[in-house]
Motif scaffolding. Structure first.
Motif, PDB file in Angstrom:
ATOM      1  N   LEU A   1      -9.270  12.427  44.104  1.00  0.00           N
ATOM      2  CA  LEU A   1      -9.354  13.273  42.903  1.00  0.00           C
ATOM      3  C   LEU A   1     -10.206  12.591  41.843  1.00  0.00           C
ATOM      4  CD1 LEU A   1      -5.769  14.629  42.117  1.00  0.00           C
ATOM      5  CD2 LEU A   1      -7.870  15.943  41.932  1.00  0.00           C
ATOM      6  N   LYS A   2     -11.152  13.327  41.279  1.00  0.00           N
ATOM      7  CA  LYS A   2     -11.919  12.761  40.156  1.00  0.00           C
ATOM      8  C   LYS A   2     -12.494  13.876  39.305  1.00  0.00           C
ATOM      9  CE  LYS A   2     -15.632  11.971  43.376  1.00  0.00           C
ATOM     10  NZ  LYS A   2     -16.089  11.048  44.352  1.00  0.00           N
ATOM     11  N   ALA A   3     -13.070  13.489  38.168  1.00  0.00           N
ATOM     12  CA  ALA A   3     -13.567  14.500  37.226  1.00  0.00           C
ATOM     13  C   ALA A   3     -14.993  14.165  36.786  1.00  0.00           C
ATOM     14  CB  ALA A   3     -12.649  14.543  36.007  1.00  0.00           C
ATOM     15  N   ILE A   4     -15.739  15.236  36.502  1.00  0.00           N
ATOM     16  CA  ILE A   4     -17.092  15.104  35.949  1.00  0.00           C
ATOM     17  C   ILE A   4     -17.100  15.881  34.637  1.00  0.00           C
ATOM     18  CG2 ILE A   4     -19.556  15.559  36.313  1.00  0.00           C
ATOM     19  CD1 ILE A   4     -18.701  13.846  38.576  1.00  0.00           C
ATOM     20  N   ARG A   5     -17.565  15.226  33.572  1.00  0.00           N
ATOM     21  CA  ARG A   5     -17.632  15.910  32.273  1.00  0.00           C
ATOM     22  C   ARG A   5     -19.089  15.996  31.803  1.00  0.00           C
ATOM     23  NH1 ARG A   5     -14.925  13.900  26.519  1.00  0.00           N
ATOM     24  NH2 ARG A   5     -15.657  15.686  25.311  1.00  0.00           N
ATOM     25  N   GLY A   6     -19.462  17.171  31.279  1.00  0.00           N
ATOM     26  CA  GLY A   6     -20.823  17.352  30.778  1.00  0.00           C
ATOM     27  C   GLY A   6     -21.096  18.817  30.514  1.00  0.00           C
TER      28      GLY A   6
ATOM     29  N   GLY B   1     -17.958  20.844  29.492  1.00  0.00           N
ATOM     30  CA  GLY B   1     -17.096  21.312  30.574  1.00  0.00           C
ATOM     31  C   GLY B   1     -16.508  20.178  31.375  1.00  0.00           C
ATOM     32  N   LEU B   2     -15.521  20.535  32.191  1.00  0.00           N
ATOM     33  CA  LEU B   2     -14.885  19.544  33.069  1.00  0.00           C
ATOM     34  C   LEU B   2     -14.792  20.139  34.470  1.00  0.00           C
ATOM     35  CD1 LEU B   2     -13.627  16.698  32.673  1.00  0.00           C
ATOM     36  CD2 LEU B   2     -11.386  17.830  32.583  1.00  0.00           C
ATOM     37  N   LEU B   3     -15.276  19.365  35.433  1.00  0.00           N
ATOM     38  CA  LEU B   3     -15.239  19.772  36.841  1.00  0.00           C
ATOM     39  C   LEU B   3     -14.290  18.823  37.556  1.00  0.00           C
ATOM     40  CD1 LEU B   3     -16.645  21.471  39.181  1.00  0.00           C
ATOM     41  CD2 LEU B   3     -18.257  19.566  39.361  1.00  0.00           C
ATOM     42  N   ILE B   4     -13.246  19.384  38.152  1.00  0.00           N
ATOM     43  CA  ILE B   4     -12.264  18.547  38.854  1.00  0.00           C
ATOM     44  C   ILE B   4     -12.523  18.665  40.355  1.00  0.00           C
ATOM     45  CG2 ILE B   4      -9.801  18.069  39.220  1.00  0.00           C
ATOM     46  CD1 ILE B   4     -10.738  17.791  36.278  1.00  0.00           C
ATOM     47  N   LEU B   5     -12.688  17.512  40.998  1.00  0.00           N
ATOM     48  CA  LEU B   5     -13.020  17.479  42.422  1.00  0.00           C
ATOM     49  C   LEU B   5     -11.848  16.922  43.209  1.00  0.00           C
ATOM     50  CD1 LEU B   5     -16.497  15.833  41.853  1.00  0.00           C
ATOM     51  CD2 LEU B   5     -16.025  18.260  42.234  1.00  0.00           C
TER      52      LEU B   5
ATOM     53  N   LYS C   1     -14.063  19.229  47.251  1.00  0.00           N
ATOM     54  CA  LYS C   1     -14.109  20.631  46.815  1.00  0.00           C
ATOM     55  C   LYS C   1     -13.790  20.754  45.337  1.00  0.00           C
ATOM     56  CE  LYS C   1     -13.243  22.826  51.173  1.00  0.00           C
ATOM     57  NZ  LYS C   1     -12.302  23.478  52.062  1.00  0.00           N
ATOM     58  N   VAL C   2     -14.154  21.914  44.769  1.00  0.00           N
ATOM     59  CA  VAL C   2     -13.842  22.166  43.364  1.00  0.00           C
ATOM     60  C   VAL C   2     -12.364  22.547  43.258  1.00  0.00           C
ATOM     61  CG1 VAL C   2     -14.328  23.626  41.364  1.00  0.00           C
ATOM     62  CG2 VAL C   2     -16.199  22.970  42.932  1.00  0.00           C
ATOM     63  N   LYS C   3     -11.611  21.708  42.558  1.00  0.00           N
ATOM     64  CA  LYS C   3     -10.173  22.002  42.378  1.00  0.00           C
ATOM     65  C   LYS C   3      -9.949  22.791  41.089  1.00  0.00           C
ATOM     66  CE  LYS C   3      -5.801  19.616  41.436  1.00  0.00           C
ATOM     67  NZ  LYS C   3      -4.908  20.359  42.303  1.00  0.00           N
ATOM     68  N   ASP C   4     -10.770  22.484  40.069  1.00  0.00           N
ATOM     69  CA  ASP C   4     -10.619  23.192  38.792  1.00  0.00           C
ATOM     70  C   ASP C   4     -11.946  23.082  38.060  1.00  0.00           C
ATOM     71  OD1 ASP C   4      -9.348  24.684  36.907  1.00  0.00           O
ATOM     72  OD2 ASP C   4      -7.686  23.278  36.594  1.00  0.00           O
ATOM     73  N   PHE C   5     -12.189  24.033  37.149  1.00  0.00           N
ATOM     74  CA  PHE C   5     -13.456  24.047  36.419  1.00  0.00           C
ATOM     75  C   PHE C   5     -13.253  24.835  35.141  1.00  0.00           C
ATOM     76  CE2 PHE C   5     -17.779  26.110  35.922  1.00  0.00           C
ATOM     77  CZ  PHE C   5     -18.408  24.969  35.442  1.00  0.00           C
TER      78      PHE C   5
ATOM     79  N   VAL D   1     -18.971  10.784  32.871  1.00  0.00           N
ATOM     80  CA  VAL D   1     -19.493  11.628  31.783  1.00  0.00           C
ATOM     81  C   VAL D   1     -21.020  11.596  31.821  1.00  0.00           C
ATOM     82  CG1 VAL D   1     -19.516  12.018  29.292  1.00  0.00           C
ATOM     83  CG2 VAL D   1     -17.475  11.049  30.386  1.00  0.00           C
ATOM     84  N   TYR D   2     -21.605  12.789  31.821  1.00  0.00           N
ATOM     85  CA  TYR D   2     -23.064  12.898  31.730  1.00  0.00           C
ATOM     86  C   TYR D   2     -23.410  13.542  30.380  1.00  0.00           C
ATOM     87  CZ  TYR D   2     -23.547  11.792  36.697  1.00  0.00           C
ATOM     88  OH  TYR D   2     -23.533  11.165  37.914  1.00  0.00           O
TER      89      TYR D   2
END
Ligand code: GUN
Ligand code: ZN
Length: 453
Positions: free
Chosen positions: A12-17, A41-45, A49-53, A70-71
């Motif tokens: 599980l991890k997250a991308i913010r940007g 936004g926040l993309l949860i992987l 796969k995309v778990k949440d967005f 964070v980008y």
């Protein structure tokens, strides 16, 4: 329970940007309802796969504990989709001076002959995939060469990288050098074996790939149709109505058919998973037939300009009455760039030459969700919808000094400002603007820091 016997923890991890993707087709639905832009936004992987967005403000509390990348001042998009490209032509891109038929004889056939050598095919497949990923392309529909081992080399390389790729062996039994020709029967047998070996192996898919009507006998096209009937979820990938001399030759070779598309239709090749590259010289009735069959077109503007083939009728493909599924194709090596941004740039200019418009959002739709729909893969890729496979890219709209001059550092404050920024990104961007590429949530490419001379 001992630690060794515990079930594996999800990754599980997250991308913010800032994120941009599409929830509908901006050719038919107003941009305000088809574009999804999250400035923060926040993309949860989870496990690729995309778990949440969603908006960071709404999701942050739920995912506070997750490691987050964070980008800042970047634009994160679904990976680009190239709906038509030839991997064996990587090393002969930019071959001077000819139009289609002479270009094939002079440059393409001698180059593709080298793919009999599996080791050579493996070497080029790696270079090709490196190019795709550094240009932000995460899925492609790919021509291999006539040799089955050229398909093995490609799929083995794609599988090692966990890529979602569609490819196939060229079927070609006439009007090409002897050493490059198969027969109707051998092409059927070889293709069948390759389908059984590769189709739906992980993220890979197979496309039955007759080169074009000129290099296939009627019998070979019929055998291709048999394969589609036997394996209903494989693809059909070929060229159609690219060049005036080509269309005239097809009429001579198939006098019993009512035009070029009808050659494929009579063999049972015009279906939902059929993708036809070019379609520059298509008649109105042929566009209608593609719409009715739910087939797709790969629009390849850099190739069409490079080979002097003509100007694709974008507005006819995207007509409200007879819509045809459409994606962008680089068509390397007739195409002059692996970059889908540069391909969209040339698509805009092709539209301009015909007094038509291609908006930046329409272009980016074709590059992502539109391409996924053209390849019938939109249940898996093409947007950040929850449950989709997490192939995405990080773009830097200020990648060069000139782009930084054109593009303000602050986030756009309206849809029209975002349109202006993305238009400049399309016009000026290429692989220099692709900062990172992720496959199934894993970083697989990162642009090296520029080093001063
Ligand atoms: N038509 C038949 N083969 C080819 C090819 O390799 N490239 C292009 N652009 N058109 C073709
Ligand atoms: Zn092509």
């Amino acid at each position: 329970m001992s630690p060794a016997s515990q079930p594996p923890q999800p990754d599980l991890k997250a991308i913010r940007g800032s994120f941009l993707d599409f929830i509908d087709d901006p050719f038919y639905v107003p941009e305000a309802d088809s574009v999804r832009y999250l400035a923060d936004g926040l993309l949860i992987l989870e496990d690729g796969k995309v778990k949440d967005f969603g908006a960071y403000g709404e999701l942050q509390n739920r995912y506070k504990e997750l490691p987050t990348t964070v980008y800042a001042e970047r634009l994160i998009m679904p990976g680009f989709i190239d709906t038509h490209i030839h991997y064996p032509q990587t090393g002969m891109i930019a071959a001077y001076g000819e139009q289609l038929l002479e270009w094939l004889d002079q440059y393409v056939f001698p180059t593709e002959g080298k793919f009999q050598d599996k080791a050579y095919a493996e070497e080029i497949a790696e270079i090709f995939l490196d190019q795709l990923l550094s240009n932000g392309t995460t899925t492609a529909l790919v021509f291999a060469a006539v040799f089955p081992q050229s398909v093995d080399a490609f799929f083995e390389a794609a599988e090692r990288r966990s890529l979602c790729m569609i490819a196939g062996k060229v079927m070609m039994d006439r009007n090409a050098p002897e050493a490059l020709c198969d027969t109707a029967d051998s092409s059927y047998q070889d293709t069948k074996a390759l389908i059984q070996k590769w189709h739906k192996k992980g993220r890979l898919r197979y496309a039955v790939t007759p080169r074009f009507a000129i290099t296939s006998s009627d019998e070979q096209l019929q055998r291709a149709g048999e394969l589609l009937a036997e394996f209903p979820d494989v693809y059909l990938h070929t060229h159609l109505s690219e060049n005036v001399s080509e269309v005239a030759w097809v009429r001579q070779l198939f006098p019993q058919c009512n035009g070029y598309l009808d050659v494929y239709d009579q063999a049972g090749l015009v279906k939902q998973r059929s993708v036809f590259a070019h379609c520059v010289q298509l008649t109105e009735a042929e566009f209608q037939r593609l719409s009715e069959a739910d087939s797709a077109i790969a629009f390849c503007p850099t190739s069409n300009l490079f080979l002097g083939s003509g100007l694709f009728k974008l507005e006819q493909a995207k007509s409200a009455e007879y819509p045809v599924k459409l994606g962008l194709g680089t068509d390397v090596g007739a195409g002059t760039s692996f970059s889908i941004l540069q391909t969209a740039n040339e698509a805009y200019k092709v539209a301009q030459l015909r007094q038509q418009k291609l908006s930046p959002f329409q272009a980016l739709f074709l590059a992502t969700l539109g391409g996924a729909r053209a390849l019938c893969l939109d249940d898996l890729i093409g947007s950040f919808d929850i449950g989709k496979e997490a192939d995405f890219i990080v773009l830097n709209p200020r990648a060069t000094p000139l782009m930084a001059c054109r593009h303000a550092a602050s986030a756009p404050s309206s849809l029209s400002e975002l349109a202006d920024r993305t238009f400049a990104l399309i016009m000026m961007g290429d692989d220099r603007a692709v900062e990172a590429t992720y496959i199934l949530g894993k970083l697989v490419y990162e642009k090296a820091e520029a080093t001063l001379p």
